[in-house]
Enzyme design. Structure first.
Site, mmCIF file in Angstrom:
data_model
loop_
_atom_site.group_PDB
_atom_site.id
_atom_site.type_symbol
_atom_site.label_atom_id
_atom_site.label_comp_id
_atom_site.label_asym_id
_atom_site.label_seq_id
_atom_site.Cartn_x
_atom_site.Cartn_y
_atom_site.Cartn_z
ATOM 1 N N ARG A 262 0.804 -1.222 0.000
ATOM 2 C CA ARG A 262 0.000 0.000 0.000
ATOM 3 C C ARG A 262 0.841 1.278 0.000
ATOM 4 O O ARG A 262 0.362 2.322 -0.404
ATOM 5 C CB ARG A 262 -0.948 -0.036 1.209
ATOM 6 N N LYS A 263 2.071 1.168 0.480
ATOM 7 C CA LYS A 263 2.967 2.340 0.539
ATOM 8 C C LYS A 263 2.271 3.558 1.142
ATOM 9 O O LYS A 263 2.162 4.624 0.518
ATOM 10 C CB LYS A 263 3.515 2.701 -0.848
HETATM 11 P P1 BMP Z 1 8.011 -6.032 -11.479
HETATM 12 O O1 BMP Z 1 8.881 -7.205 -10.999
HETATM 13 O O2 BMP Z 1 6.959 -6.453 -12.452
HETATM 14 O O3 BMP Z 1 8.846 -4.879 -11.950
HETATM 15 O O4 BMP Z 1 7.172 -5.528 -10.210
HETATM 16 C C1 BMP Z 1 7.779 -5.002 -9.056
HETATM 17 C C2 BMP Z 1 6.738 -4.760 -7.984
HETATM 18 O O5 BMP Z 1 7.387 -4.287 -6.813
HETATM 19 C C3 BMP Z 1 5.665 -3.737 -8.335
HETATM 20 O O6 BMP Z 1 4.445 -4.174 -7.756
HETATM 21 C C4 BMP Z 1 6.140 -2.466 -7.653
HETATM 22 O O7 BMP Z 1 5.048 -1.665 -7.225
HETATM 23 C C5 BMP Z 1 6.911 -2.986 -6.458
HETATM 24 N N1 BMP Z 1 8.072 -2.170 -6.029
HETATM 25 C C6 BMP Z 1 9.146 -1.905 -6.865
HETATM 26 O O8 BMP Z 1 9.177 -2.348 -8.008
HETATM 27 N N2 BMP Z 1 10.200 -1.172 -6.384
HETATM 28 C C7 BMP Z 1 10.245 -0.644 -5.127
HETATM 29 O O9 BMP Z 1 11.220 -0.031 -4.741
HETATM 30 C C8 BMP Z 1 9.148 -0.909 -4.280
HETATM 31 C C9 BMP Z 1 8.079 -1.668 -4.737
HETATM 32 O O10 BMP Z 1 7.070 -1.929 -3.920
#
Ligand code: BMP
Length: 266
Positions: A93-94
């Site tokens: 949720r950040k």
């Molecule tokens: P993906 O592996 O498809 O790039 O997704 C990464 C997930 O982690 C996303 O849901 C994103 O909101 C979250 N996220 C991120 O990528 N980097 C951060 O620093 C913090 C995150 O919550």
């Protein structure tokens, strides 16, 4: 030589928060440091995805505010899948507001996150009040909180003294803050915070929108406890292939566990 039980027992002993212990126990039981980020926007596809990858993960991460047909049956079914496959639920949720507002956002609204999500996360930006506001709602429910101490995206401002201040904030709230979203180990061995790392991929280095990927081996070498993988496993929702997602999850699970077991001599 430390045995596998020894490593986890040692870490579990250091945790004040029950959910932190549950995460470590789940990692140990399933021999998986994999969290799948299930970023699909419809209930049906999200639940199918979670059922497909569930056997291979210690945790499922959600963004419930992207689901167009969200209802409380979804979280009931998510809880059923969590029990069936033995994983922890993490709503990403950040939170980023003052204490009073985040306590309302966490407990109320359409999503009532505190009622079903085992862990959630918050930016340290507003100061200690954000942790106190979330703690007021979540502690009695047995929930845990992660602070975003670093981010995976290019140009992130969460670096240096901001990251250090996030660690100091976590130390003041060890009953509720279980660790960090970070790119490397933070804190010292007395703290033993959990480190969860997004921006993990085996095949590509970025997504053209600022995301930056490192391999499971690279992030484990940097000291992570849980690798968070989204599109590397799920692919795109438009062409959702649940068998492929399951086999990719197994591939990431094995890569992560091999690196983790070798680093910690399990
Ligand atoms: P993906 O592996 O498809 O790039 O997704 C990464 C997930 O982690 C996303 O849901 C994103 O909101 C979250 N996220 C991120 O990528 N980097 C951060 O620093 C913090 C995150 O919550």
């Amino acid at each position: 030589q430390r045995t596998e039980m020894g490593y986890f027992e040692q870490r579990i002993c250091l945790q004040q928060n029950k959910m932190a212990r549950t995460v470590l126990e789940t990692v140990q039981r399933k021999q998986s440091i994999l969290c799948v980020s299930a970023d699909f926007t419809t209930k049906d596809k999200l639940l199918k995805l979670v059922d497909a990858v569930g056997p291979h993960v210690c945790m499922i991460k959600t963004h419930v505010d992207i689901i167009s047909d969200f209802d409380h049956d979804l979280v009931t079914q998510l809880a059923t899948l969590s029990a069936k496959h033995d994983f922890v639920i993490f709503e990403d949720r950040k939170f980023a507001d003052i204490g009073n507002t985040v306590s309302l956002q966490y407990s109320s609204g359409v999503h009532r996150i505190a009622d079903w999500s085992h862990i959630t996360n918050a930016h340290a930006l507003p100061g200690d009040g954000i942790v106190n506001g979330l703690k007021k709602v979540g502690l009695d429910k047995g929930r845990g909180l992660l602070l975003l101490a670093e981010m995976s995206s290019a140009g992130s401002l969460a670096v240096g003294s901001y990251t250090q201040a996030s660690v100091d904030m976590a130390r003041r709230h060890k009953d509720f803050v279980i660790g960090f979203i970070a790119q490397r180990k933070l804190g010292d061995s007395d703290d033993d915070f959990l480190i969860l790392t997004p921006g993990v991929g085996l095949d590509v280095k970025g997504d053209g929108m600022g995301q930056q990927y490192r391999t499971p081996q690279e992030v484990v070498d940097a000291g992570t406890d849980v690798t968070i993988v989204g599109r590397g496993i799920t692919g795109s929702e438009a062409t959702a292939d649940f068998d492929k997602a399951a086999s990719e999850a197994l591939r990431y699970k094995q890569a992560g566990w091999e690196a983790f077991a070798s680093r910690h001599k399990l």
